[in-house]
Design a protein around this motif. Structure first.
Motif, PDB file in Angstrom:
ATOM      1  N   UNK A 194       1.283  -1.338   0.000  1.00  0.00           N
ATOM      2  CA  UNK A 194      -0.283  -0.386   0.191  1.00  0.00           C
ATOM      3  C   UNK A 194       0.879   1.307  -0.448  1.00  0.00           C
ATOM      4  N   UNK A 195       0.630   2.343  -0.908  1.00  0.00           N
ATOM      5  CA  UNK A 195       1.367   3.424  -1.364  1.00  0.00           C
ATOM      6  C   UNK A 195       0.504   4.623  -0.549  1.00  0.00           C
ATOM      7  N   UNK A 196       0.627   5.876  -0.647  1.00  0.00           N
ATOM      8  CA  UNK A 196       0.656   6.648  -0.134  1.00  0.00           C
ATOM      9  C   UNK A 196       0.042   8.173  -1.913  1.00  0.00           C
ATOM     10  N   UNK A 202      -6.816   2.689 -13.708  1.00  0.00           N
ATOM     11  CA  UNK A 202      -6.948   1.507 -13.469  1.00  0.00           C
ATOM     12  C   UNK A 202      -7.220   1.307 -14.791  1.00  0.00           C
ATOM     13  N   UNK A 203      -8.382   0.659 -14.831  1.00  0.00           N
ATOM     14  CA  UNK A 203      -8.359   0.430 -16.395  1.00  0.00           C
ATOM     15  C   UNK A 203      -8.362   1.142 -17.908  1.00  0.00           C
ATOM     16  N   UNK A 230      -4.929 -15.445  -6.067  1.00  0.00           N
ATOM     17  CA  UNK A 230      -5.339 -13.913  -6.909  1.00  0.00           C
ATOM     18  C   UNK A 230      -4.591 -12.960  -6.425  1.00  0.00           C
ATOM     19  N   UNK A 231      -4.262 -12.044  -7.010  1.00  0.00           N
ATOM     20  CA  UNK A 231      -4.027 -10.746  -7.175  1.00  0.00           C
ATOM     21  C   UNK A 231      -4.485  -9.326  -7.356  1.00  0.00           C
ATOM     22  N   UNK A 232      -5.780  -9.020  -7.022  1.00  0.00           N
ATOM     23  CA  UNK A 232      -6.574  -7.194  -6.818  1.00  0.00           C
ATOM     24  C   UNK A 232      -5.860  -5.846  -6.670  1.00  0.00           C
ATOM     25  N   UNK A 233      -5.669  -5.495  -7.521  1.00  0.00           N
ATOM     26  CA  UNK A 233      -4.764  -4.260  -8.028  1.00  0.00           C
ATOM     27  C   UNK A 233      -6.089  -2.979  -7.524  1.00  0.00           C
ATOM     28  N   UNK A 234      -5.406  -2.195  -7.118  1.00  0.00           N
ATOM     29  CA  UNK A 234      -7.298  -1.147  -6.664  1.00  0.00           C
ATOM     30  C   UNK A 234      -6.163   0.291  -6.497  1.00  0.00           C
ATOM     31  N   UNK A 235      -7.284   1.299  -7.474  1.00  0.00           N
ATOM     32  CA  UNK A 235      -5.732   2.230  -7.485  1.00  0.00           C
ATOM     33  C   UNK A 235      -7.095   3.551  -7.843  1.00  0.00           C
TER      34      UNK A 235
END
Length: 261
Positions: A194-196, A202-203, A230-235
């Motif tokens: 997690x970064x700030x 993402x799309x 699984x690997x989930x990326x949220x941004x």
């Protein structure tokens, strides 16, 4: 049979034919997916073996050769009195020192030997400390539940996902702090980065990845999927980025192949 019976039979037969054809197509697609998954696992295995081999060659062969050159240069340093030659000798010494450092860095970037010797957490701690010294970004590592050694394939996948995430953060995120968490609970390992930073769309990033412009996101997700996870990326732009990879713990195909050798 009456004409009505024949028409019903034809309709049923037609529907059965469609169902059978769909089942055949599904089986073909599933077989193709299984083959692709097997090929992807093999490619990752070959890639990691090549990285390990190159890292050892760089460290053991080229690194030792450069060290020998450095010793020889130091030995002849005291025998030379010509100031012009001494200048060139000192310059050569500096070049050798730079090469030794570059070789060491390349070797560690390819495959840290401590990943095999000391395990995931020690390697992550070393890696994050190294990135802090290089970039000035504050990295924090926390872990819990890792009482037993991890599968080599899971440990490697976690390290590569962290490595790719940190590379992207340092290149694009403009973050001031990053938190890396590793948790094991109920036979599942969860890895979070997690970064700030500034975040991203993402799309758009996924479209670029599918178009072949970037393979970082796909690579992280593929590594997790191949190990049953699984690997989930949220941004969100302006709100940082979160990468979470979950792995089931247990026997994995890559480990079974290694144990049979």
């Amino acid at each position: 049979f009456t004409p009505e019976h024949l028409e019903i039979a034809r309709e049923v037969t037609s529907q059965l034919a469609v169902a059978i054809r769909n089942a055949q197509l599904f089986e073909q697609i599933q077989t193709g997916r299984d083959r692709l998954a097997t090929l992807s696992r093999k490619l990752i295995e070959v890639q990691e073996n090549e990285r390990r081999h190159l890292a050892r060659e760089l460290h053991d062969e080229i690194g030792q050769a450069l060290t020998a050159i450095k010793i020889n240069l130091n030995n002849i340093d005291g025998a030379i009195t010509n100031p012009a030659v001494l200048v060139h000798l000192e310059d050569t010494n500096r070049i050798v020192d730079q090469l030794v450092q570059q070789i060491r860095t390349l070797s560690l970037d390819l495959r840290p030997s401590m990943l095999d010797d000391l395990g995931l957490i020690s390697t992550l701690r070393w890696y994050l400390d190294r990135q802090t010294q290089r970039s000035g970004v504050r990295f924090q590592l926390s872990s819990a539940g890792l009482d037993l050694p991890l599968s080599p394939t899971v440990a490697t996948a976690c390290f590569r996902i962290v490595q790719e995430s940190i590379t992207n953060i340092l290149r694009y995120a403009k973050a001031s702090s990053v938190v890396v968490e590793v948790r094991v609970r109920q036979q599942q390992l969860s890895l979070v980065v997690q970064d700030d930073g500034v975040g991203f769309n993402l799309d758009i990033a996924q479209q670029q990845a599918l178009a072949g412009r970037s393979f970082g996101l796909l690579g992280m997700q593929e590594r997790a999927v191949l190990l049953g996870g699984k690997c989930v990326i949220t941004s969100t732009p302006g709100a940082g980025t979160r990468v979470q990879a979950d792995f089931p713990l247990g026997d994995h195909p890559l480990d079974r192949r290694k144990n049979r050798r």
